[in-house]
Design a protein around this motif. Structure first.
Motif, PDB file in Angstrom:
ATOM      1  N   GLN A  53       0.832  -1.204   0.000  1.00 27.87           N
ATOM      2  CA  GLN A  53       0.000   0.000   0.000  1.00 27.87           C
ATOM      3  C   GLN A  53       0.867   1.253   0.000  1.00 27.87           C
ATOM      4  N   SER A  54       1.916   1.265   0.802  1.00 29.84           N
ATOM      5  CA  SER A  54       2.759   2.467   0.872  1.00 29.84           C
ATOM      6  C   SER A  54       3.538   2.697  -0.426  1.00 29.84           C
ATOM      7  N   SER A  55       3.827   1.635  -1.162  1.00 32.11           N
ATOM      8  CA  SER A  55       4.513   1.815  -2.439  1.00 32.11           C
ATOM      9  C   SER A  55       3.597   2.449  -3.481  1.00 32.11           C
ATOM     10  N   ILE A  56       2.302   2.239  -3.349  1.00 30.82           N
ATOM     11  CA  ILE A  56       1.347   2.810  -4.308  1.00 30.82           C
ATOM     12  C   ILE A  56       0.932   4.222  -3.903  1.00 30.82           C
ATOM     13  N   THR A  57       0.599   4.400  -2.618  1.00 33.34           N
ATOM     14  CA  THR A  57       0.061   5.685  -2.171  1.00 33.34           C
ATOM     15  C   THR A  57       1.130   6.666  -1.712  1.00 33.34           C
ATOM     16  N   LYS A  58       2.357   6.181  -1.490  1.00 33.21           N
ATOM     17  CA  LYS A  58       3.463   6.996  -0.967  1.00 33.21           C
ATOM     18  C   LYS A  58       3.133   7.559   0.417  1.00 33.21           C
ATOM     19  N   TRP A  59       2.277   6.878   1.173  1.00 39.42           N
ATOM     20  CA  TRP A  59       1.941   7.241   2.545  1.00 39.42           C
ATOM     21  C   TRP A  59       2.224   6.045   3.433  1.00 39.42           C
ATOM     22  N   CYS A  60       2.939   6.270   4.528  1.00 37.83           N
ATOM     23  CA  CYS A  60       3.339   5.183   5.412  1.00 37.83           C
ATOM     24  C   CYS A  60       3.128   5.616   6.855  1.00 37.83           C
ATOM     25  N   LEU A  61       2.255   4.915   7.563  1.00 40.08           N
ATOM     26  CA  LEU A  61       1.990   5.233   8.962  1.00 40.08           C
ATOM     27  C   LEU A  61       3.239   5.049   9.813  1.00 40.08           C
ATOM     28  N   ALA A  62       4.009   4.005   9.543  1.00 40.18           N
ATOM     29  CA  ALA A  62       5.232   3.766  10.311  1.00 40.18           C
ATOM     30  C   ALA A  62       6.205   4.932  10.163  1.00 40.18           C
ATOM     31  N   GLU A  63       6.253   5.533   8.995  1.00 44.15           N
ATOM     32  CA  GLU A  63       7.129   6.688   8.771  1.00 44.15           C
ATOM     33  C   GLU A  63       6.710   7.852   9.655  1.00 44.15           C
ATOM     34  N   GLN A  64       5.409   8.087   9.772  1.00 43.89           N
ATOM     35  CA  GLN A  64       4.923   9.170  10.622  1.00 43.89           C
ATOM     36  C   GLN A  64       5.223   8.897  12.092  1.00 43.89           C
ATOM     37  N   ILE A  65       5.067   7.643  12.510  1.00 43.65           N
ATOM     38  CA  ILE A  65       5.348   7.282  13.899  1.00 43.65           C
ATOM     39  C   ILE A  65       6.833   7.445  14.193  1.00 43.65           C
ATOM     40  N   LEU A  66       7.683   6.949  13.301  1.00 47.64           N
ATOM     41  CA  LEU A  66       9.125   7.075  13.501  1.00 47.64           C
ATOM     42  C   LEU A  66       9.571   8.540  13.484  1.00 47.64           C
ATOM     43  N   ALA A  67       8.931   9.366  12.667  1.00 51.27           N
ATOM     44  CA  ALA A  67       9.273  10.790  12.630  1.00 51.27           C
ATOM     45  C   ALA A  67       8.949  11.445  13.974  1.00 51.27           C
ATOM     46  N   LYS A  68       7.828  11.054  14.580  1.00 47.98           N
ATOM     47  CA  LYS A  68       7.476  11.602  15.894  1.00 47.98           C
ATOM     48  C   LYS A  68       8.426  11.108  16.977  1.00 47.98           C
ATOM     49  N   LEU A  69       9.045   9.951  16.743  1.00 46.47           N
ATOM     50  CA  LEU A  69      10.015   9.417  17.702  1.00 46.47           C
ATOM     51  C   LEU A  69      11.406   9.999  17.492  1.00 46.47           C
ATOM     52  N   GLY A  70      11.566  10.827  16.456  1.00 47.01           N
ATOM     53  CA  GLY A  70      12.827  11.525  16.268  1.00 47.01           C
ATOM     54  C   GLY A  70      13.709  11.026  15.144  1.00 47.01           C
ATOM     55  N   VAL A  71      13.243  10.077  14.346  1.00 47.09           N
ATOM     56  CA  VAL A  71      14.034   9.621  13.195  1.00 47.09           C
ATOM     57  C   VAL A  71      13.880  10.666  12.097  1.00 47.09           C
TER      58      VAL A  71
END
Length: 86
Positions: A53-71
């Protein structure tokens, strides 16, 4: 060998974190599916579907979570730092 090969370029921190997280989830869920209950294979399916899904929509929930954790999403390099003296 060319040094401009994109497959040899270092990964961005966010990309590396996403791959590590997905790989860990898949490995753990396959082990749990084998040793504990086959229902854990549904988690493996969930991870795979999210990657697809993330390869098609270019949206990734894990990316948002990791960004909030400081990555960080990308290495923050200023263009003047790369070019050196002018």
């Amino acid at each position: 060998m060319s040094t401009n090969n994109p497959s040899c370029a270092p990964m961005r921190p966010m990309e590396r974190a996403i791959r590590a997280l997905a790989g860990t989830f898949v490995t753990v869920s396959v082990a749990l599916g084998y040793f504990v209950s086959p229902y854990w294979f549904l988690f493996t399916l969930f991870v795979g579907l999210n990657l697809f899904q993330s390869s098609i929509t270019k949206w990734c929930l894990a990316e948002q979570i990791l960004a909030k954790l400081g990555v960080v999403k990308e290495k923050e390099v200023s263009p003047t730092a790369e070019s050196g003296s002018q």
